[in-house]
Enzyme design. Structure first.
Site, PDB file in Angstrom:
ATOM      1  N   LYS A   1       0.814  -1.213   0.000  1.00  0.00           N
ATOM      2  CA  LYS A   1       0.000   0.000   0.000  1.00  0.00           C
ATOM      3  C   LYS A   1       0.855   1.274   0.000  1.00  0.00           C
ATOM      4  CE  LYS A   1      -4.000  -2.243   0.564  1.00  0.00           C
ATOM      5  NZ  LYS A   1      -3.604  -3.663   0.626  1.00  0.00           N
TER       6      LYS A   1
HETATM    7  C1  LIG Z   1      -4.257  -4.759   0.171  1.00  0.00           C
HETATM    8  C2  LIG Z   1      -3.452  -5.986   0.059  1.00  0.00           C
HETATM    9  C3  LIG Z   1      -3.742  -6.960  -0.907  1.00  0.00           C
HETATM   10  C4  LIG Z   1      -4.921  -6.835  -1.856  1.00  0.00           C
HETATM   11  O1  LIG Z   1      -4.766  -5.787  -2.774  1.00  0.00           O
HETATM   12  P1  LIG Z   1      -6.022  -5.193  -3.560  1.00  0.00           P
HETATM   13  O2  LIG Z   1      -5.519  -4.024  -4.301  1.00  0.00           O
HETATM   14  O3  LIG Z   1      -7.023  -4.815  -2.497  1.00  0.00           O
HETATM   15  O4  LIG Z   1      -6.545  -6.275  -4.432  1.00  0.00           O
HETATM   16  C5  LIG Z   1      -2.908  -8.049  -0.995  1.00  0.00           C
HETATM   17  N1  LIG Z   1      -1.858  -8.220  -0.137  1.00  0.00           N
HETATM   18  C6  LIG Z   1      -1.562  -7.315   0.812  1.00  0.00           C
HETATM   19  C7  LIG Z   1      -0.419  -7.566   1.716  1.00  0.00           C
HETATM   20  C8  LIG Z   1      -2.336  -6.169   0.939  1.00  0.00           C
HETATM   21  O5  LIG Z   1      -2.038  -5.272   1.879  1.00  0.00           O
END
Ligand SMILES: *Cc1c(COP(=O)(O)O)cnc(C)c1O
Length: 500
Positions: A113
């Site tokens: 993120k």
């Molecule tokens: C948010 C997240 C995901 C999923 O990503 P999306 O964009 O919501 O599909 C997968 N792995 C981790 C570690 C995340 O923080």
């Protein structure tokens, strides 16, 4: 470049306005009205560029109402050595044979993120200024664990902004929770919601769609905005690392120019994999996008049958950031696959919110299946994937990336497609140490140890450095203790802003 709503009932706006608004006023999501294209020459030219330079090159056409200097300033502030512990920002790792990983977790919170949330506050504050707005921006975030902390870190003490993060009380790991409730900063709020992620996300969406509440806030010079992946400013920076990974494969001679690769993405809200889809639409040579899910495999079922049905039990898994039954960004994909048929998309989304399901037509399904392939992993399979991968390669996967690895192995078995493949590695294994230690050293080693002790155990056993953002967490003072039912979320925002 103008942006239009996937539900077709909002005016087209520039990038700054789309980023400022987050969600379009008709409840749809903003998408670029035209395709941005990437030529083989562009991919070649990028070989000489740093990650930051590539980011500027890719963002420029999408953010045409920003000057190049502004984009450079945003990119440099976001992807600096102060924030990221790798010069390369998103290093590419060769796992084995044709398989690579792009590590997206070298930012301050050790999950992918950060790739978007380190730059979003800069894009957003600029966007607000450009649209002539002097209100204070109030960022509301629903988090399944990783977004919340990454948004808090990105927005803390950014002038002209406040940020309020809602997390599902029982839906995040101890480390994730501790990261959030110890957050410092003069403009931050963190609230536990009694419920799961979907309750939390629906609560935030309800606040956004309550016009009376927005009007009440506007009188006090507050503007709501979103840092969730429904915001275009979150998605567009994610396109960069897929293209950057491809360029690196080219540089290393792992592929020849124009050679098609596969990309595997552990998926929850469909933001990360959608960015890969956009990279493909731009012309990045990508054959298949492999959508990896956990026990909440609403997307796998959808990709196989064309029926999206959220009326099913919700499971808490060891890959909690993917515990989602309403994948908001799918709406953008459907818009594209139907050649921008806003009426159809609106119909499906309205049916989803009314009845909890919808079915796409055969043509849309077949277009989807040309590009996407999907499968899912149970918790046992995820643990098995961590163990098997360590035995074979000596590389320690986190639980989310392990879901992707498991699903990739199923893809390989089922198709025999040995094209070069990149897995999006979305978190450091330290973020989910309990599961990782259990997979690699056995359950006995986990029992009686808290998640913080397990961080040290993992570091010592596998000679890995603990990411800076996760060190010393257990000693930090707890600063946030608010808790609410989903129905009380709006009141909570009002109270925190002093307007009710
Ligand atoms: C948010 C997240 C995901 C999923 O990503 P999306 O964009 O919501 O599909 C997968 N792995 C981790 C570690 C995340 O923080």
């Amino acid at each position: 470049m103008l942006y239009e709503s996937t539900r077709g009932q909002a005016e087209k706006v520039g990038a700054a306005e789309a980023i400022k608004q987050g969600l379009a006023p008709d409840g749809g999501l903003f998408v670029p009205e035209k395709r941005v294209t990437l030529s083989p020459e562009d991919l070649k030219a990028m070989m000489a560029m740093t990650y930051q330079e590539k980011a500027v090159f890719i963002l420029k056409p999408f953010l045409s109402d920003f000057t190049e200097e502004e984009i450079v300033a945003c990119v440099n502030a976001a992807y600096s050595r102060q924030k990221f512990d790798s010069e390369e920002v998103a290093p590419l790792v060769h796992l084995k044979d044709q398989l690579y990983l792009v590590e997206l977790w070298h930012g301050p919170t050790a999950a992918f993120k950060d790739m978007a949330l380190q730059i979003l506050p800069h894009l957003l504050t600029l966007s607000v200024r450009k649209t002539g707005c002097n209100d204070e921006m109030v960022i509301l975030v629903a988090t399944s664990g990783d977004t919340g902390k990454a948004a808090l870190e990105g927005f803390r003490d950014v002038p002209g902004t406040r940020i309020i993060v809602f997390y599902p009380d029982e839906g995040v790991s101890e480390v994730q929770k501790r990261q959030m409730i110890t957050q410092e900063g003069s403009n931050v709020g963190v609230v536990a919601v009694v419920g799961n992620f979907d309750d939390t996300q629906s609560g935030v969406k309800a606040i956004f769609s309550n016009r009376d509440f927005s009007a009440q806030l506007a009188k006090r010079h507050f503007q709501l905005s979103s840092a969730n992946s429904i915001n275009w400013g979150r998605l567009v920076p994610q396109i960069v690392y897929y293209i950057a990974a491809y360029v690196k494969l080219q540089e290393q001679g792992a592929i020849s120019p124009g050679e098609k690769i596969n990309i595997v993405v552990p998926t929850g809200n469909f933001g990360n994999i959608l960015a890969a889809f956009y990279a493909r639409q731009m012309g990045l040579p990508v054959k298949r996008l492999i959508c990896a899910a956990n026990a909440n495999h609403v997307l796998t079922d959808f990709m196989r049958t064309g029926i999206y049905d959220r009326r099913r039990p919700f499971f808490k898994t060891i890959s909690p950031s993917m515990d989602i039954l309403i994948s908001s960004n799918l709406e953008r994909l459907l818009y594209d696959l139907t050649d921008r048929n806003a009426d159809r998309v609106r119909g499906w989304m309205e049916q989803l919110s009314r009845e909890g399901w919808y079915a796409v037509d055969a043509e849309t399904l077949s277009r989807l299946q040309e590009v996407f392939w999907s499968d899912f992993a149970s918790d046992e399979e995820t643990l098995a994937a961590i163990a098997a991968n360590y035995r074979e390669t000596g590389y320690v996967l986190d639980t989310h990336t392990a879901v992707a690895k498991w699903v990739y192995d199923r893809y390989l078995e089922s198709t025999g497609d040995t094209a070069v493949t990149v897995i999006a590695s979305t978190a450091s294994p330290f973020k989910f140490s309990a599961s990782v230690v259990k997979a690699l050293l056995g359950e006995e080693r986990v029992n009686g140890q808290d998640e913080f002790e397990l961080l040290h155990l993992l570091a010592d056993a596998f000679q890995l450095p603990i990411p800076a953002g996760l060190k010393g967490l257990e000693q930090k003072p707890i600063l946030h203790t608010y808790r609410t039912e989903p129905s009380g979320m709006e009141d909570m925002v009002g109270r925190m802003l002093g307007v009710s």
